[in-house]
Write an enzyme that holds these catalytic residues in place. Structure first.
Site, PDB file in Angstrom:
ATOM      1  N   ARG A 271      38.214  43.583  33.840  1.00  0.00           N
ATOM      2  CA  ARG A 271      36.835  43.181  33.592  1.00  0.00           C
ATOM      3  C   ARG A 271      35.956  44.406  33.804  1.00  0.00           C
ATOM      4  O   ARG A 271      35.780  44.855  34.924  1.00  0.00           O
ATOM      5  CB  ARG A 271      36.452  42.039  34.557  1.00  0.00           C
ATOM      6  CG  ARG A 271      34.964  41.908  34.767  1.00  0.00           C
ATOM      7  CD  ARG A 271      34.558  40.614  35.395  1.00  0.00           C
ATOM      8  NE  ARG A 271      34.952  40.423  36.777  1.00  0.00           N
ATOM      9  CZ  ARG A 271      34.465  41.078  37.831  1.00  0.00           C
ATOM     10  NH1 ARG A 271      33.601  42.054  37.687  1.00  0.00           N
ATOM     11  NH2 ARG A 271      34.872  40.790  39.047  1.00  0.00           N
ATOM     12  N   HIS A 275      31.141  40.169  37.383  1.00  0.00           N
ATOM     13  CA  HIS A 275      31.713  38.820  37.294  1.00  0.00           C
ATOM     14  C   HIS A 275      30.768  37.909  36.501  1.00  0.00           C
ATOM     15  O   HIS A 275      31.172  37.239  35.556  1.00  0.00           O
ATOM     16  CB  HIS A 275      31.941  38.267  38.706  1.00  0.00           C
ATOM     17  CG  HIS A 275      32.315  36.830  38.719  1.00  0.00           C
ATOM     18  ND1 HIS A 275      33.550  36.372  38.316  1.00  0.00           N
ATOM     19  CD2 HIS A 275      31.597  35.728  39.048  1.00  0.00           C
ATOM     20  CE1 HIS A 275      33.582  35.050  38.408  1.00  0.00           C
ATOM     21  NE2 HIS A 275      32.417  34.646  38.848  1.00  0.00           N
ATOM     22  N   TYR A 284      32.035  46.480  45.500  1.00  0.00           N
ATOM     23  CA  TYR A 284      33.432  46.271  45.906  1.00  0.00           C
ATOM     24  C   TYR A 284      34.460  47.047  45.082  1.00  0.00           C
ATOM     25  O   TYR A 284      35.646  46.945  45.340  1.00  0.00           O
ATOM     26  CB  TYR A 284      33.773  44.774  45.907  1.00  0.00           C
ATOM     27  CG  TYR A 284      33.519  44.044  44.589  1.00  0.00           C
ATOM     28  CD1 TYR A 284      34.446  44.104  43.556  1.00  0.00           C
ATOM     29  CD2 TYR A 284      32.355  43.307  44.395  1.00  0.00           C
ATOM     30  CE1 TYR A 284      34.217  43.441  42.357  1.00  0.00           C
ATOM     31  CE2 TYR A 284      32.115  42.637  43.206  1.00  0.00           C
ATOM     32  CZ  TYR A 284      33.052  42.713  42.194  1.00  0.00           C
ATOM     33  OH  TYR A 284      32.813  42.065  41.013  1.00  0.00           O
TER      34      TYR A 284
HETATM   35  C1  LIG Z   1      37.101  25.155  42.797  1.00  0.00           C
HETATM   36  C2  LIG Z   1      36.189  26.362  42.824  1.00  0.00           C
HETATM   37  N1  LIG Z   1      36.233  27.174  43.897  1.00  0.00           N
HETATM   38  C3  LIG Z   1      35.423  28.271  43.931  1.00  0.00           C
HETATM   39  C4  LIG Z   1      34.551  28.535  42.896  1.00  0.00           C
HETATM   40  C5  LIG Z   1      33.654  29.770  42.944  1.00  0.00           C
HETATM   41  N2  LIG Z   1      34.131  30.770  41.975  1.00  0.00           N
HETATM   42  C6  LIG Z   1      33.537  30.926  40.780  1.00  0.00           C
HETATM   43  S1  LIG Z   1      34.278  32.119  39.859  1.00  0.00           S
HETATM   44  C7  LIG Z   1      35.404  32.457  41.067  1.00  0.00           C
HETATM   45  C8  LIG Z   1      36.463  33.533  40.867  1.00  0.00           C
HETATM   46  C9  LIG Z   1      37.380  33.265  39.701  1.00  0.00           C
HETATM   47  O1  LIG Z   1      38.203  34.363  39.467  1.00  0.00           O
HETATM   48  P1  LIG Z   1      39.295  34.365  38.332  1.00  0.00           P
HETATM   49  O2  LIG Z   1      40.028  33.063  38.335  1.00  0.00           O
HETATM   50  O3  LIG Z   1      40.112  35.596  38.494  1.00  0.00           O
HETATM   51  O4  LIG Z   1      38.490  34.393  36.958  1.00  0.00           O
HETATM   52  P2  LIG Z   1      37.470  35.490  36.387  1.00  0.00           P
HETATM   53  O5  LIG Z   1      36.088  34.969  36.700  1.00  0.00           O
HETATM   54  O6  LIG Z   1      37.772  36.789  37.003  1.00  0.00           O
HETATM   55  O7  LIG Z   1      37.685  35.500  34.903  1.00  0.00           O
HETATM   56  C10 LIG Z   1      35.189  31.633  42.169  1.00  0.00           C
HETATM   57  C11 LIG Z   1      35.994  31.687  43.414  1.00  0.00           C
HETATM   58  C12 LIG Z   1      34.528  27.627  41.813  1.00  0.00           C
HETATM   59  N3  LIG Z   1      33.721  27.816  40.760  1.00  0.00           N
HETATM   60  N4  LIG Z   1      35.368  26.549  41.792  1.00  0.00           N
END
Ligand SMILES: Cc1ncc(C[n+]2csc(CCOP(=O)(O)OP(=O)(O)O)c2C)c(N)n1
Length: 377
Positions: A271, A275, A284
């Site tokens: 990425r 985010h 970070y």
């Molecule tokens: C069940 C849940 N726990 C926590 C969150 C908060 N949250 C939003 S995005 C994220 C990280 C996701 O990372 P990844 O799965 O690697 O996907 P990316 O956004 O990097 O594409 C988190 C922890 C959420 N939306 N839903």
């Protein structure tokens, strides 16, 4: 040696186009285009899709900065992972995205303005999943993997798998991130998919970060290797190589349609942006890392390949740039013109049939809102 080393890729990484734009072979996967189509034309199409998707992303980021969108999840750097896989689906296949799949949405025929309605708050869902065979975005991490496995089990029970009819046999694709792989939902979805041999392809875009948590914090083994623990194949593909992602996804979807069950694809990518527009990645991760990954840009390598091999002239690239400018303009104007929603509408589409409790909440909300009108009057 890095995982995506251009000269000697790790044996477990499927790569068909190097960052320098050279075609390379892989023993198990070859890039093939449908009968009757011209390979160069298909690859030019991928380039166009990726460039326009990047424009959707940069324009939307700018719209958020101007206060026109509440939030935006950027896909910068993940264009090949999305277009390569998105272009592998058959019309009858069904796709479950997370919240970052703007390139896959594009491949499914959604107008990007429809995607923006969600981020602007003009609509609660944004589109009719049945119209595009593309579910609404899911923000609850990993939840859509369960939806996908359940849907795939339904497809199987409807007799739409392994019939040998290419217009009928159906696969399901589900997108999630490296961070999502730590969620219980994802493990449950994989257990059920394996147990029932469901026609579902798990597409993990490993962009190496779950907000600020690096993927090495979350898994002791490469993510694709987890598949064997569930009892189905897993493969790691260069997620910045649109040809490789397309070849691997096509093969996995065909396997699923043929009734051979689930598969996990880990598209190893990066990425390059934040985010979301509320995140500051400089807190970070190092700029060296970002600079390193810029050299693996998924769009640049296709451009080099097409140019060097005389498959696209400079005027053709200029035309695509112009198309991107027009798309950007349409998105800017279109977004600002989106109508504001009626706040009461949020109670109307929670369930197919209204419940007494929601009807009561709706009435309370209307009375509350109207109390302000009286004060103003
Ligand atoms: C069940 C849940 N726990 C926590 C969150 C908060 N949250 C939003 S995005 C994220 C990280 C996701 O990372 P990844 O799965 O690697 O996907 P990316 O956004 O990097 O594409 C988190 C922890 C959420 N939306 N839903």
């Amino acid at each position: 040696m890095g995982l995506n080393d251009p000269v000697h890729p790790e044996p477990d990484l499927v790569q068909l186009l190097t960052p320098e734009g050279e075609r390379v072979d892989h023993p198990d996967y070859a890039f093939a285009v449908p009968d009757g189509t011209d390979e160069a034309e298909v690859i030019r199409g991928f380039y166009r899709d990726m460039l326009l998707t990047r424009r959707i992303d940069t324009e939307s980021t700018a719209l958020q900065r101007h206060g026109e969108l509440g939030l935006w999840a950027q896909l910068l750097g993940q264009e090949a992972a999305q277009i390569g896989s998105g272009r592998a689906f058959a019309p009858q296949d069904f796709v479950f995205p997370t919240y970052r799949e703007h390139g896959v949405a594009w491949c499914r025929g959604l107008d990007p303005l429809q995607v923006l309605t969600l981020w602007r708050g003009s609509e609660h869902g944004g589109w009719d999943p049945a119209e595009y065979n593309f579910a609404n975005y899911t923000v609850v991490i990993g939840a859509q993997t369960l939806h996908a496995t359940g849907y795939a089990m339904g497809v199987q029970r409807d007799g739409l798998v392994g019939t040998g009819d290419p217009e009928r046999d159906t696969a399901v694709g589900v997108y999630f991130g490296d961070g999502a792989s730590s969620q219980g939902d994802v493990s449950e979805a994989m257990v059920f998919a394996a147990s029932y041999n469901a026609p579902v392809v798990f597409l993990c875009q490993n962009n190496q970060w779950a907000i600020s948590a690096g993927s090495e914090r979350q898994s002791r083994i490469p993510l694709y290797q987890r598949a064997s623990g569930f009892g189905f194949p897993g493969v790691r593909v260069d997620g910045n190589d649109v040809l490789a992602v397309n070849a691997v996804t096509r093969a996995a979807l065909q396997r699923a349609r043929d009734g051979e069950g689930p598969m996990l694809i880990e598209a190893f990518t990066y990425r390059m942006g934040a985010h979301t527009t509320t995140d500051d990645p400089t807190r970070y991760r190092t700029s060296d890392d970002v600079e390193h990954w810029k050299l693996k840009d998924p769009i640049a390598r296709v451009r080099v390949y097409l140019s060097r091999n005389g498959l696209a002239a400079p005027e053709w690239f200029a035309d695509v740039d112009e198309e991107a400018d027009e798309l950007g303009h349409r998105l800017r104007e279109g977004c600002k013109a989106l109508p504001d929603p009626d706040p009461v509408g949020m109670f109307d589409h929670v369930y197919a049939e209204q419940t007494p409790e929601l009807a009561r909440q709706r009435a309370d909300f209307v009375a509350y809102r109207d109390s302000f009108a009286e004060v103003v009057a």
